[in-house]
Design a protein around this motif. Structure first.
Motif, PDB file in Angstrom:
ATOM      1  N   ALA A 108      20.383 -31.655   2.169  1.00  0.00           N
ATOM      2  CA  ALA A 108      19.712 -32.924   2.470  1.00  0.00           C
ATOM      3  C   ALA A 108      19.367 -33.679   1.193  1.00  0.00           C
ATOM      4  N   LEU A 109      18.814 -32.977   0.211  1.00  0.00           N
ATOM      5  CA  LEU A 109      18.371 -33.637  -1.019  1.00  0.00           C
ATOM      6  C   LEU A 109      19.536 -34.082  -1.893  1.00  0.00           C
ATOM      7  N   HIS A 110      20.593 -33.286  -1.942  1.00  0.00           N
ATOM      8  CA  HIS A 110      21.702 -33.563  -2.857  1.00  0.00           C
ATOM      9  C   HIS A 110      22.804 -34.422  -2.255  1.00  0.00           C
ATOM     10  N   TYR A 111      22.951 -34.378  -0.939  1.00  0.00           N
ATOM     11  CA  TYR A 111      24.078 -35.067  -0.321  1.00  0.00           C
ATOM     12  C   TYR A 111      23.666 -36.064   0.760  1.00  0.00           C
ATOM     13  N   LEU A 112      22.860 -35.608   1.714  1.00  0.00           N
ATOM     14  CA  LEU A 112      22.576 -36.445   2.873  1.00  0.00           C
ATOM     15  C   LEU A 112      21.761 -37.677   2.505  1.00  0.00           C
ATOM     16  N   VAL A 113      20.662 -37.484   1.794  1.00  0.00           N
ATOM     17  CA  VAL A 113      19.826 -38.630   1.426  1.00  0.00           C
ATOM     18  C   VAL A 113      20.591 -39.613   0.535  1.00  0.00           C
ATOM     19  N   PRO A 114      21.291 -39.163  -0.521  1.00  0.00           N
ATOM     20  CA  PRO A 114      22.068 -40.126  -1.314  1.00  0.00           C
ATOM     21  C   PRO A 114      23.124 -40.874  -0.504  1.00  0.00           C
ATOM     22  N   ALA A 115      23.816 -40.175   0.404  1.00  0.00           N
ATOM     23  CA  ALA A 115      24.861 -40.831   1.197  1.00  0.00           C
ATOM     24  C   ALA A 115      24.268 -41.874   2.140  1.00  0.00           C
ATOM     25  N   LEU A 116      23.168 -41.541   2.796  1.00  0.00           N
ATOM     26  CA  LEU A 116      22.533 -42.494   3.709  1.00  0.00           C
ATOM     27  C   LEU A 116      21.963 -43.689   2.951  1.00  0.00           C
ATOM     28  N   ALA A 117      21.398 -43.439   1.772  1.00  0.00           N
ATOM     29  CA  ALA A 117      20.861 -44.542   0.968  1.00  0.00           C
ATOM     30  C   ALA A 117      21.980 -45.472   0.508  1.00  0.00           C
ATOM     31  N   LEU A 118      23.133 -44.904   0.167  1.00  0.00           N
ATOM     32  CA  LEU A 118      24.273 -45.741  -0.212  1.00  0.00           C
ATOM     33  C   LEU A 118      24.727 -46.591   0.970  1.00  0.00           C
ATOM     34  N   ALA A 119      24.732 -46.000   2.166  1.00  0.00           N
ATOM     35  CA  ALA A 119      25.082 -46.767   3.365  1.00  0.00           C
ATOM     36  C   ALA A 119      24.101 -47.917   3.571  1.00  0.00           C
ATOM     37  N   ASP A 120      22.821 -47.654   3.361  1.00  0.00           N
ATOM     38  CA  ASP A 120      21.812 -48.708   3.480  1.00  0.00           C
ATOM     39  C   ASP A 120      22.071 -49.818   2.466  1.00  0.00           C
TER      40      ASP A 120
END
Length: 231
Positions: A108-120
Protein backbone atom coordinates in the motif's frame (compact mmCIF):
# COMPACT_ATOMS: atom_id res chain seq x y z
CA UNK A 1 -26.00 14.33 -2.52
CA UNK A 2 -24.40 14.64 -5.97
CA UNK A 3 -20.88 14.75 -4.51
CA UNK A 4 -21.31 11.25 -3.06
CA UNK A 5 -21.57 9.70 -6.51
CA UNK A 6 -18.54 11.46 -7.96
CA UNK A 7 -15.62 9.08 -8.67
CA UNK A 8 -13.13 11.83 -7.81
CA UNK A 9 -14.31 11.77 -4.20
CA UNK A 10 -13.99 8.01 -3.89
CA UNK A 11 -10.57 8.04 -5.53
CA UNK A 12 -9.36 10.37 -2.80
CA UNK A 13 -11.09 8.32 -0.12
CA UNK A 14 -9.20 5.29 -1.45
CA UNK A 15 -5.88 7.16 -1.29
CA UNK A 16 -6.46 8.24 2.31
CA UNK A 17 -7.63 4.77 3.40
CA UNK A 18 -4.71 3.02 1.69
CA UNK A 19 -2.22 5.37 3.35
CA UNK A 20 -3.89 4.93 6.74
CA UNK A 21 -3.87 1.15 6.38
CA UNK A 22 -0.20 1.02 5.45
CA UNK A 23 0.83 3.41 8.20
CA UNK A 24 -1.18 2.10 11.13
CA UNK A 25 -1.49 -1.67 10.61
CA UNK A 26 2.24 -2.35 10.90
CA UNK A 27 5.16 -0.96 12.86
CA UNK A 28 6.60 2.06 11.10
CA UNK A 29 9.30 4.59 11.84
CA UNK A 30 9.48 8.24 10.85
CA UNK A 31 13.09 7.52 9.93
CA UNK A 32 11.86 6.36 6.52
CA UNK A 33 10.99 8.68 3.66
CA UNK A 34 8.19 6.25 2.76
CA UNK A 35 6.45 6.87 6.07
CA UNK A 36 6.91 10.63 5.91
CA UNK A 37 5.60 10.94 2.35
CA UNK A 38 2.58 8.77 3.12
CA UNK A 39 1.79 10.79 6.24
CA UNK A 40 1.78 13.91 4.08
CA UNK A 41 -0.49 12.11 1.60
CA UNK A 42 -2.88 11.02 4.35
CA UNK A 43 -3.10 14.59 5.64
CA UNK A 44 -3.59 16.16 2.22
CA UNK A 45 -6.09 13.70 0.76
CA UNK A 46 -7.98 13.46 4.04
CA UNK A 47 -8.27 17.24 3.91
CA UNK A 48 -9.30 17.06 0.25
CA UNK A 49 -12.08 14.57 1.04
CA UNK A 50 -13.40 16.77 3.83
CA UNK A 51 -13.19 19.84 1.59
CA UNK A 52 -15.13 18.15 -1.21
CA UNK A 53 -17.86 16.93 1.14
CA UNK A 54 -18.14 20.31 2.85
CA UNK A 55 -18.31 22.34 -0.35
CA UNK A 56 -20.16 19.74 -2.41
CA UNK A 57 -17.80 20.37 -5.31
CA UNK A 58 -15.01 18.50 -7.07
CA UNK A 59 -12.16 20.79 -6.10
CA UNK A 60 -8.65 20.47 -4.74
CA UNK A 61 -7.74 22.47 -1.65
CA UNK A 62 -4.40 24.24 -2.05
CA UNK A 63 -4.00 22.84 -5.58
CA UNK A 64 -0.34 23.84 -5.78
CA UNK A 65 0.34 21.56 -2.82
CA UNK A 66 -1.07 18.53 -4.63
CA UNK A 67 1.83 18.48 -7.10
CA UNK A 68 4.64 17.98 -4.58
CA UNK A 69 2.58 15.43 -2.65
CA UNK A 70 2.18 13.34 -5.81
CA UNK A 71 5.86 13.88 -6.62
CA UNK A 72 7.10 12.71 -3.22
CA UNK A 73 4.89 9.63 -3.46
CA UNK A 74 6.26 8.92 -6.93
CA UNK A 75 9.78 9.03 -5.50
CA UNK A 76 8.69 6.61 -2.79
CA UNK A 77 7.32 4.13 -5.30
CA UNK A 78 10.15 4.34 -7.82
CA UNK A 79 12.95 4.14 -5.25
CA UNK A 80 11.28 1.19 -3.55
CA UNK A 81 10.71 -0.70 -6.78
CA UNK A 82 13.96 -0.08 -8.64
CA UNK A 83 16.58 0.63 -5.95
CA UNK A 84 15.37 -1.34 -2.95
CA UNK A 85 13.59 -4.26 -4.64
CA UNK A 86 15.67 -4.33 -7.85
CA UNK A 87 12.52 -4.31 -9.97
CA UNK A 88 11.12 -7.49 -8.44
CA UNK A 89 7.46 -8.35 -8.97
CA UNK A 90 5.63 -6.99 -5.89
CA UNK A 91 2.58 -9.24 -6.22
CA UNK A 92 3.71 -12.77 -5.20
CA UNK A 93 4.41 -11.79 -1.55
CA UNK A 94 0.82 -10.55 -1.26
CA UNK A 95 -0.46 -14.13 -1.44
CA UNK A 96 2.50 -16.18 -0.28
CA UNK A 97 4.35 -14.05 2.25
CA UNK A 98 5.00 -15.03 5.85
CA UNK A 99 3.21 -11.95 7.21
CA UNK A 100 0.43 -10.99 4.82
CA UNK A 101 -0.64 -7.94 6.81
CA UNK A 102 2.87 -6.51 6.68
CA UNK A 103 3.19 -7.38 2.99
CA UNK A 104 -0.06 -5.62 2.15
CA UNK A 105 0.91 -2.60 4.24
CA UNK A 106 4.23 -2.38 2.43
CA UNK A 107 2.48 -2.73 -0.92
CA UNK A 108 0.00 0.00 0.00
CA UNK A 109 2.71 2.48 0.97
CA UNK A 110 5.11 1.75 -1.89
CA UNK A 111 2.76 1.03 -4.77
CA UNK A 112 -0.94 1.56 -4.17
CA UNK A 113 -0.88 5.06 -2.70
CA UNK A 114 1.61 6.42 -5.28
CA UNK A 115 -0.37 4.88 -8.17
CA UNK A 116 -3.70 6.25 -6.95
CA UNK A 117 -2.18 9.69 -6.32
CA UNK A 118 -0.79 9.71 -9.86
CA UNK A 119 -4.26 8.85 -11.17
CA UNK A 120 -5.67 11.77 -9.16
CA UNK A 121 -3.01 14.07 -10.64
CA UNK A 122 -3.92 13.08 -14.19
CA UNK A 123 -7.71 12.81 -13.86
CA UNK A 124 -8.90 15.39 -11.34
CA UNK A 125 -8.92 19.12 -12.00
CA UNK A 126 -7.52 21.71 -11.73
CA UNK A 127 -4.62 21.29 -14.12
CA UNK A 128 -1.69 23.56 -14.91
CA UNK A 129 -1.78 25.50 -11.65
CA UNK A 130 1.87 24.87 -10.76
CA UNK A 131 4.45 26.95 -12.67
CA UNK A 132 7.76 25.49 -13.77
CA UNK A 133 9.51 27.80 -11.32
CA UNK A 134 8.15 25.67 -8.45
CA UNK A 135 10.07 22.60 -9.61
CA UNK A 136 13.20 23.29 -7.49
CA UNK A 137 11.00 23.65 -4.40
CA UNK A 138 9.68 20.13 -4.90
CA UNK A 139 13.24 18.83 -4.56
CA UNK A 140 13.80 20.39 -1.15
CA UNK A 141 12.01 17.70 0.85
CA UNK A 142 13.72 14.57 -0.57
CA UNK A 143 17.17 16.17 -0.69
CA UNK A 144 16.70 17.75 2.73
CA UNK A 145 15.63 14.36 4.06
CA UNK A 146 18.88 12.81 2.88
CA UNK A 147 21.05 15.62 4.24
CA UNK A 148 19.30 15.48 7.59
CA UNK A 149 19.82 11.71 7.76
CA UNK A 150 23.56 12.21 7.21
CA UNK A 151 23.72 14.96 9.82
CA UNK A 152 21.76 12.93 12.38
CA UNK A 153 23.99 9.89 11.90
CA UNK A 154 27.12 12.03 12.24
CA UNK A 155 25.95 13.75 15.43
CA UNK A 156 24.27 10.67 16.94
CA UNK A 157 26.24 7.64 15.70
CA UNK A 158 24.29 5.33 18.02
CA UNK A 159 20.94 6.40 16.60
CA UNK A 160 18.84 3.31 15.71
CA UNK A 161 19.05 2.60 11.98
CA UNK A 162 21.09 5.74 11.25
CA UNK A 163 21.13 5.12 7.48
CA UNK A 164 17.64 3.92 6.50
CA UNK A 165 18.64 3.49 2.83
CA UNK A 166 21.81 1.97 1.43
CA UNK A 167 22.59 4.98 -0.77
CA UNK A 168 22.85 7.12 2.37
CA UNK A 169 25.34 4.81 4.09
CA UNK A 170 28.99 6.00 3.93
CA UNK A 171 30.40 3.19 6.08
CA UNK A 172 31.33 1.02 3.09
CA UNK A 173 32.27 3.44 0.33
CA UNK A 174 32.77 6.76 2.10
CA UNK A 175 31.09 10.14 1.90
CA UNK A 176 32.37 10.74 -1.61
CA UNK A 177 30.28 7.83 -2.86
CA UNK A 178 27.26 9.12 -0.94
CA UNK A 179 27.74 12.57 -2.49
CA UNK A 180 27.81 10.91 -5.91
CA UNK A 181 24.53 9.15 -5.12
CA UNK A 182 23.05 12.47 -4.06
CA UNK A 183 24.03 14.02 -7.37
CA UNK A 184 22.61 11.17 -9.44
CA UNK A 185 19.38 11.07 -7.48
CA UNK A 186 18.99 14.85 -7.61
CA UNK A 187 19.24 14.72 -11.40
CA UNK A 188 16.79 11.83 -11.64
CA UNK A 189 14.38 13.49 -9.23
CA UNK A 190 14.51 16.71 -11.26
CA UNK A 191 13.67 14.77 -14.42
CA UNK A 192 10.79 13.08 -12.61
CA UNK A 193 9.42 16.44 -11.44
CA UNK A 194 9.65 17.81 -14.99
CA UNK A 195 7.85 14.72 -16.29
CA UNK A 196 4.98 15.18 -13.83
CA UNK A 197 4.62 18.86 -14.73
CA UNK A 198 4.79 18.00 -18.41
CA UNK A 199 2.07 15.36 -18.05
CA UNK A 200 -0.05 17.89 -16.18
CA UNK A 201 0.20 20.31 -19.09
CA UNK A 202 -0.44 17.59 -21.65
CA UNK A 203 -3.63 16.54 -19.85
CA UNK A 204 -4.68 20.19 -19.62
CA UNK A 205 -4.17 20.64 -23.36
CA UNK A 206 -6.12 17.49 -24.21
CA UNK A 207 -8.92 18.52 -21.85
CA UNK A 208 -9.23 21.87 -23.60
CA UNK A 209 -9.16 20.21 -27.02
CA UNK A 210 -11.89 17.77 -25.98
CA UNK A 211 -14.02 20.60 -24.60
CA UNK A 212 -13.70 22.53 -27.85
CA UNK A 213 -14.59 19.44 -29.89
CA UNK A 214 -17.68 18.67 -27.83
CA UNK A 215 -18.88 22.27 -27.60
CA UNK A 216 -21.92 22.85 -29.83
CA UNK A 217 -21.29 25.07 -32.81
CA UNK A 218 -22.71 28.53 -32.42
CA UNK A 219 -25.60 29.30 -34.69
CA UNK A 220 -26.13 32.85 -35.72
CA UNK A 221 -29.61 34.23 -36.11
CA UNK A 222 -30.37 35.66 -39.56
CA UNK A 223 -29.15 39.19 -39.83
CA UNK A 224 -27.10 38.99 -36.58
CA UNK A 225 -23.39 38.54 -36.27
CA UNK A 226 -22.85 38.09 -40.00
CA UNK A 227 -21.96 40.45 -42.76
CA UNK A 228 -24.06 40.29 -45.94
CA UNK A 229 -22.10 39.55 -49.06
CA UNK A 230 -21.12 42.55 -51.06
CA UNK A 231 -20.88 44.90 -48.08
Amino acid sequence: MAIWIRPELWLRVAIALAAAYGLFFMDNSLTYFTVQSNLVALAYYGWAVRHMITTGTVTSPAPRLRGPVVYWLAITGLVAHFLLNNGANPFPPLVGGDDLIAEWCTFALHYLVPALALADWLLVRPFRVTPWSRLPLWLLFPLGYGLFAEFRAFVYPDYPNPYPYFFLDPTRNGYGWVAQQFGILALEFAVLAALLLGLDRLVHRKTLASAETLAPAETLAPGKGSTPRGE
